[in-house]
Motif scaffolding. Structure first.
Motif, short mmCIF file in Angstrom:
data_model
loop_
_atom_site.label_atom_id
_atom_site.label_comp_id
_atom_site.label_asym_id
_atom_site.label_seq_id
_atom_site.Cartn_x
_atom_site.Cartn_y
_atom_site.Cartn_z
N ASP A 194 -0.10 1.70 3.19
CA ASP A 194 -1.02 2.79 2.93
C ASP A 194 -0.82 3.22 1.47
O ASP A 194 0.30 3.58 1.09
CB ASP A 194 -0.72 3.95 3.88
CG ASP A 194 -1.69 5.11 3.71
OD1 ASP A 194 -2.17 5.34 2.58
OD2 ASP A 194 -1.94 5.82 4.70
N PRO A 195 -1.87 3.18 0.65
CA PRO A 195 -1.69 3.56 -0.76
C PRO A 195 -1.06 4.93 -0.95
O PRO A 195 -0.29 5.14 -1.89
CB PRO A 195 -3.12 3.52 -1.32
CG PRO A 195 -3.81 2.51 -0.47
CD PRO A 195 -3.24 2.69 0.90
N GLU A 196 -1.36 5.87 -0.06
CA GLU A 196 -0.82 7.22 -0.22
C GLU A 196 0.69 7.24 0.04
O GLU A 196 1.42 8.02 -0.58
CB GLU A 196 -1.54 8.20 0.72
CG GLU A 196 -3.06 8.21 0.55
CD GLU A 196 -3.50 8.25 -0.91
OE1 GLU A 196 -2.95 9.05 -1.70
OE2 GLU A 196 -4.40 7.46 -1.29
N GLY A 245 -1.56 4.68 -7.98
CA GLY A 245 -2.49 5.07 -6.92
C GLY A 245 -3.91 4.63 -7.22
O GLY A 245 -4.61 4.11 -6.33
N SER A 246 -4.35 4.80 -8.45
CA SER A 246 -5.71 4.39 -8.82
C SER A 246 -5.89 2.90 -8.68
O SER A 246 -6.93 2.42 -8.20
CB SER A 246 -6.01 4.82 -10.26
OG SER A 246 -6.00 6.22 -10.39
N LEU A 276 -4.18 0.79 -6.65
CA LEU A 276 -4.17 0.38 -5.24
C LEU A 276 -5.46 0.79 -4.53
O LEU A 276 -5.99 0.03 -3.71
CB LEU A 276 -2.97 1.01 -4.52
CG LEU A 276 -1.58 0.53 -4.98
CD1 LEU A 276 -0.50 1.33 -4.27
CD2 LEU A 276 -1.41 -0.96 -4.75
N ARG A 277 -5.98 1.97 -4.83
CA ARG A 277 -7.21 2.44 -4.17
C ARG A 277 -8.43 1.65 -4.63
O ARG A 277 -9.47 1.64 -3.94
CB ARG A 277 -7.42 3.92 -4.44
CG ARG A 277 -6.32 4.82 -3.87
CD ARG A 277 -6.62 6.30 -4.13
NE ARG A 277 -5.44 7.12 -3.91
CZ ARG A 277 -4.71 7.67 -4.89
NH1 ARG A 277 -5.06 7.49 -6.17
NH2 ARG A 277 -3.65 8.40 -4.61
N ALA A 278 -8.33 0.98 -5.79
CA ALA A 278 -9.46 0.24 -6.33
C ALA A 278 -9.58 -1.17 -5.75
O ALA A 278 -10.57 -1.86 -6.03
CB ALA A 278 -9.35 0.15 -7.85
N TRP A 279 -8.58 -1.62 -4.99
CA TRP A 279 -8.67 -2.97 -4.41
C TRP A 279 -9.97 -3.08 -3.58
O TRP A 279 -10.26 -2.20 -2.76
CB TRP A 279 -7.48 -3.23 -3.49
CG TRP A 279 -6.19 -3.45 -4.20
CD1 TRP A 279 -5.87 -3.14 -5.49
CD2 TRP A 279 -5.00 -4.02 -3.62
NE1 TRP A 279 -4.57 -3.48 -5.76
CE2 TRP A 279 -4.02 -4.03 -4.64
CE3 TRP A 279 -4.69 -4.53 -2.36
CZ2 TRP A 279 -2.73 -4.52 -4.42
CZ3 TRP A 279 -3.41 -5.01 -2.14
CH2 TRP A 279 -2.44 -5.01 -3.16
N TRP A 328 -6.56 -7.15 4.81
CA TRP A 328 -6.22 -5.79 4.37
C TRP A 328 -4.75 -5.72 3.95
O TRP A 328 -3.93 -6.46 4.46
CB TRP A 328 -6.45 -4.80 5.51
CG TRP A 328 -7.89 -4.57 5.84
CD1 TRP A 328 -8.67 -5.35 6.65
CD2 TRP A 328 -8.70 -3.50 5.39
NE1 TRP A 328 -9.94 -4.83 6.73
CE2 TRP A 328 -9.99 -3.69 5.96
CE3 TRP A 328 -8.49 -2.40 4.56
CZ2 TRP A 328 -11.04 -2.81 5.72
CZ3 TRP A 328 -9.54 -1.52 4.32
CH2 TRP A 328 -10.80 -1.73 4.89
#
Length: 277
Positions: A188-190, A141-142, A144-147, A184
């Motif tokens: 969805d990362p979540e 998760g960390s 993917l959210r950091a892209w 994009w």
């Protein structure tokens, strides 16, 4: 404009859209399953090679990914398996070879375990039964959210996502969608994090042991390393002594992007030497 070498096929299961790349071809059927946060297009090089060497080839965008339903309510391992079975049935694939990388490899062997009459053979690329990993969701998760999205160009995306490995970066970048402000992810990362709920809390050794079809495991062996350690692979072999294994020095987790030609040859040789059951 040149036409695409594949056609899009859409299957609906319980209201969930499942998009596939149908490469056509004749001969033994193949279903390709990508990894977490991936897309069917990752398999383009392998799909083309398999089709040209005598296979009917389909690559699935698994639920939550690519052209398939982006926010499915159910992201359990059982849902991914049921999707694969539905695609096989709806597209008329006859005892396909199931080939999956990473999360797709998990889907492939869980499908083979739950439906022993479905596949004629199984190929898992950088995937195994594993063990409970309570930190995997936080780690993935960390990342993917950091892209740094949106990416301004595919070149910029490939440079970031490949981390110095051009074929890997280009493969991941092909999965991005173009919007007015840039490129994009098509996930969805979540949703990706939720897709790991079971993998974070349990192993799948019983399911691995239940697989009865001929199986090839392909592992990365490079500086970036594969994710299957020696102890895990040894247990895979202990439970299934007839397992065929191959390690590719100089490769990491994305073997299918780094060495598609070598992977194709391993698959073709394995299937040639595998008796039809």
């Amino acid at each position: 404009m040149t036409s695409s070498p594949w056609s899009e096929r859409v299957v609906i299961r319980d209201g969930v859209r499942l998009a596939c790349r149908d490469w056509g071809g004749s001969g033994p059927d193949v279903l390709l399953l990508h990894g977490l946060a991936g897309h069917a297009g990752e398999w383009d090089d392998t799909a083309r090679l398999l089709r040209d060497s005598g296979h009917r080839v389909v690559a699935l965008d698994q639920r939550g990914h690519g052209g398939s339903e982006r926010h499915p309510g159910d992201v359990s391992r059982a849902a991914y398996v049921a999707d694969a079975v539905t695609v096989v049935d709806e597209l008329g694939l006859e005892r396909p070879v199931l080939i999956g990388q990473s999360l797709g490899g998990s889907t492939a062997f869980l499908t083979a375990a739950a439906h022993p009459g479905l596949p004629r053979a199984l190929v898992v690329v950088e995937a195994g039964p594993g063990g409970a990993n309570p930190t995997v969701q936080e780690q993935i998760g960390s990342w993917l959210r950091a892209w740094p999205v949106p990416f301004p160009s595919r070149g910029a995306a490939a440079a970031y996502l490949g981390n110095g490995t051009q074929p890997v970066g280009e493969g991941w970048a092909r999965g991005l969608e173009e919007r007015a402000d840039g490129l994009w992810p098509r996930f969805d990362p979540e949703v990706m994090v939720r897709s790991l709920d079971e993998i974070a809390t349990r192993a799948f050794w019983d399911e691995w042991a239940a697989v009865s079809c001929p199986t090839l495991a392909v592992l990365g062996q490079g500086e970036r390393g594969g994710i299957i350690g020696g102890e895990e692979y040894a247990e895979m072999v202990r439970l299934r002594p007839a397992l065929h294994g191959a390690g590719l020095p100089g490769t990491g987790h994305d073997v299918h992007l780094e060495r598609p030609g070598t992977l194709h040859r391993l698959i073709v040789d394995f299937l040639r030497d595998t008796p039809t059951i």
